[in-house]
Design a protein around this motif. Structure first.
Motif, mmCIF file in Angstrom:
data_model
loop_
_atom_site.group_PDB
_atom_site.id
_atom_site.type_symbol
_atom_site.label_atom_id
_atom_site.label_comp_id
_atom_site.label_asym_id
_atom_site.label_seq_id
_atom_site.Cartn_x
_atom_site.Cartn_y
_atom_site.Cartn_z
ATOM 1 N N ALA A 83 0.465 -1.238 0.304
ATOM 2 C CA ALA A 83 -0.412 0.345 -0.117
ATOM 3 C C ALA A 83 0.738 1.241 0.101
ATOM 4 C CB ALA A 83 -0.897 -0.365 1.534
ATOM 5 N N GLY A 84 1.734 1.557 0.735
ATOM 6 C CA GLY A 84 3.329 2.279 0.862
ATOM 7 C C GLY A 84 3.487 2.998 -0.757
ATOM 8 N N HIS A 116 4.069 10.016 6.132
ATOM 9 C CA HIS A 116 3.617 11.641 6.358
ATOM 10 C C HIS A 116 1.455 11.407 5.541
ATOM 11 C CE1 HIS A 116 2.367 15.440 7.273
ATOM 12 N NE2 HIS A 116 1.736 15.411 5.815
ATOM 13 N N SER A 117 2.144 10.463 4.342
ATOM 14 C CA SER A 117 0.766 9.770 3.915
ATOM 15 C C SER A 117 0.421 8.749 4.503
ATOM 16 C CB SER A 117 0.886 9.659 2.476
ATOM 17 O OG SER A 117 1.812 8.356 2.666
ATOM 18 N N ARG A 118 0.138 8.308 5.590
ATOM 19 C CA ARG A 118 -0.423 7.652 6.488
ATOM 20 C C ARG A 118 0.070 7.445 7.711
ATOM 21 N NH1 ARG A 118 2.069 1.679 4.709
ATOM 22 N NH2 ARG A 118 4.177 1.994 3.820
ATOM 23 N N LEU A 173 8.064 -1.833 10.603
ATOM 24 C CA LEU A 173 8.465 -2.552 9.282
ATOM 25 C C LEU A 173 8.321 -2.660 7.825
ATOM 26 C CD1 LEU A 173 10.776 -5.024 9.611
ATOM 27 C CD2 LEU A 173 8.798 -6.372 10.466
ATOM 28 N N PRO A 174 7.231 -1.537 7.989
ATOM 29 C CA PRO A 174 6.756 -1.993 6.184
ATOM 30 C C PRO A 174 7.164 -0.971 5.370
ATOM 31 C CG PRO A 174 5.022 -2.519 7.838
ATOM 32 C CD PRO A 174 5.800 -1.626 8.958
ATOM 33 N N PHE A 175 7.193 -0.164 6.882
ATOM 34 C CA PHE A 175 8.117 1.257 6.075
ATOM 35 C C PHE A 175 9.144 1.129 5.639
ATOM 36 C CE2 PHE A 175 4.528 3.001 8.794
ATOM 37 C CZ PHE A 175 4.189 4.517 7.335
#
Lengths: 304, 249
Positions: A12-13, A206-208, A227-229
């Motif tokens: 999603a990111g 920032h967007s999430r 972790l996802p980032f």
């Protein structure tokens, strides 16, 4: 947090941030290609050193009638002087260090000169008697040329002692400079890749920010929020590293092996196997920078 | 269950403390309203209980944890025992009702099987089973807040903190939300709710803690928003007793 969920968050990111992700891929691709060039040039220098240093000879140039006064006050070397030098070369002291040696008279030196400078006008003006006679010495260990220098310099009839390695060193210095230049470009590019990753991850965070704030409220651990980032930055950098590897391998295969090696048959070049061998380094550098910069970036974001 | 002892909190750059040596004790199973005007310190109190902020002086104890001494790594574990609801719902617009609620469990690594039973259960509790596949934008404000409550409850917290949960809702919808919160409280969950909705407080007749300029100026059991005799107050609407709150299962 479950792997599938983490990956879907990462995806999603990436989707919401696709152009930045592409720019990370490209910047890490270019910077890591320069890293690869640096490494391969170093490898090339190393390879050429082993190849040429083993073949490098030490020349004991004898006095000729044209030799400068200060080196050869008595004019050309006499037969007795030549015999004395040869005796010493074959003597007990030097035998353990000397592999082979041979005498080259002025005619042989002229022949070699003409061959080497066939394209140059110099060959037309040089005559055999202007060239030095010489003893060419192959040492068992080419780095011990000092021995010959110490034994023969100042000896009557000897004009100059020259280690061929000093000519080679000039070439290697040139190649080293090229590799340093590539390393310089690589470091600047790696720095920009690192900063770009940090910025991208901060934008992505920032967007999430709503997701992140909810994650914090419901008690997701800091690690699982980050972790996802981090994976997002890591994936982009690894893709860049793989691109860099492919390009390096392609250049090695088509240009170095396919063209250079054929043109310059007497030189050994790095091979596709060598460029594959540096892949882990490229991946390692890319991954490390991505992990560090994205962790630092997201960590600071979560703090704020 | 929740205890503040001489808790003082001053925000950076502020002249006066947001909370000034406040002490408060909330027992298990209580329903407490924190009332007062905007800026009185209600939200600060909730943020302290949630460990979003730390006191400058004094102590905050929640669920047996001294929040001053709680290490950063334990904060996440601690928050799993709390549920939080806000005025602005804070739903994820690109996730469905079901996904929004499931998200709270996914991010703390709950197993899939647990999620697949807990989410429908809690959606049933808040009456949104039929709308599980809708996006928040397709829901009314009251429904969105019910999704937020479902998300806060899905991990079966012992305490539910609500910061102006009816602040964005019309009176009728606010009543629905209060009925739901009351039902949740009756099933054993401690509820602490900050509000300045006078009608709601008067109707519910629960414990009221009034805060003004960082001080507790009134703490009364079964009271109204302002100190008026409570005999004449209407009783809260009937709550369906047949629906059991999953938290006690």
């Amino acid at each position: 947090m479950k792997l599938g969920f983490i990956l879907s968050e990462m995806w999603a990111g990436i989707r919401s941030n696709i152009s930045m992700i592409v720019s990370i891929i490209l910047v890490s691709f270019v910077s890591l290609t320069f890293v690869a060039v640096t490494l391969l040039l170093q490898l090339q220098v190393g390879e050429m050193k082993t190849y040429w240093y083993d073949r490098a000879q030490v020349a004991i140039y004898l006095c000729s009638d044209y030799s400068p006064e200060e080196a050869c006050p008595a004019g050309g070397a006499t037969d007795a002087q030549k015999a004395a030098i040869e005796e010493q070369l074959a003597g007990e002291t030097l035998t353990p260090y000397v592999d082979t040696y041979y005498f080259e008279n002025q005619d042989a030196a002229y022949e070699k000169f003409v061959e080497q400078f066939a394209d140059s006008q110099a060959a037309q003006y040089i005559t055999a008697d202007q060239l030095n006679e010489a003893f060419w010495v192959n040492l068992k260990d080419p780095t011990q040329s000092e021995l010959i220098l110490e034994s023969f310099s100042g000896l009557d009839g000897v004009e100059e002692i020259k280690d061929q390695r000093s000519y080679l060193d000039e070439i290697f210095n040139f190649l080293n400079a090229g590799s340093l230049l590539a390393a310089g470009v690589a470091s600047v590019m790696l720095l920009s890749a690192t900063l770009l990753i940090a910025t991208t991850i901060r934008l992505s965070a920032h967007s999430r920010r709503r997701e992140i704030s909810i994650m914090r409220l419901v008690g997701a651990s800091r690690f699982s929020i980050q972790l996802p980032f981090v994976l997002e930055g890591l994936l982009a950098a690894v893709l860049g590293a793989l691109l860099a590897t492919s390009v390096t391998v392609a250049i090695t295969h088509y240009f170095v092996t396919g063209y250079l090696a054929k043109q310059l048959a007497f030189t050994s070049f790095f091979t596709v196997a060598d460029s594959l061998m540096i892949t882990p380094y490229l991946l390692g550098i890319g991954a490390t920078l991505a992990i560090i910069s994205s962790s630092v970036s997201i960590h600071r974001y979560l703090k704020a | 269950m929740i205890r503040l002892e001489n808790a003082t909190k001053t925000y950076k750059g502020a002249d006066a403390p947001a909370l000034d040596s406040v002490s408060l004790d909330i027992q298990r199973g209580e329903f407490v309203f924190l009332v007062g005007t905007s800026g009185s310190g209600k939200s600060t109190m909730l943020r302290l209980m949630l460990r979003e902020e730390r006191v400058d002086q004094g102590e905050v104890l929640v669920l047996g944890e001294n929040l001053n001494q709680l290490s950063a790594s334990k904060v996440a574990q601690f928050r799993r025992k709390l549920g939080v609801v806000f005025q602005d719902f804070r739903l994820l617009p690109n996730k469905t009702v079901y996904q929004n609620v499931a998200f709270a469990l996914q991010v703390i690594g709950r197993p899939k099987a647990f999620i697949e039973t807990a989410v429908p259960d809690v959606l049933e509790l808040v009456g949104l089973s039929q709308k599980a596949d809708r996006l928040p934008s397709a829901l009314s404000g009251g429904e969105q807040q019910r999704v937020a409550i479902a998300r806060a409850l899905v991990n079966r917290p012992e305490v539910l903190l609500a910061d102006e949960p009816t602040g964005n809702l019309d009176p009728a919808t606010s009543n629905e939300i209060m009925t739901l919160l009351d039902r949740i409280n009756l099933s054993g969950t401690t509820v602490v709710m900050a509000t300045h909705d006078r009608g709601i407080v008067d109707r519910m007749q629960k414990r009221v803690v009034e805060i003004k300029a960082g001080h507790i100026i009134r703490d009364a059991k079964t009271a109204s928003y302002r100190e008026i005799p409570s005999d004449s107050m209407p009783i809260i609407p009937d709550s369906p007793a047949d629906i059991d709150f999953g938290g006690q299962a």
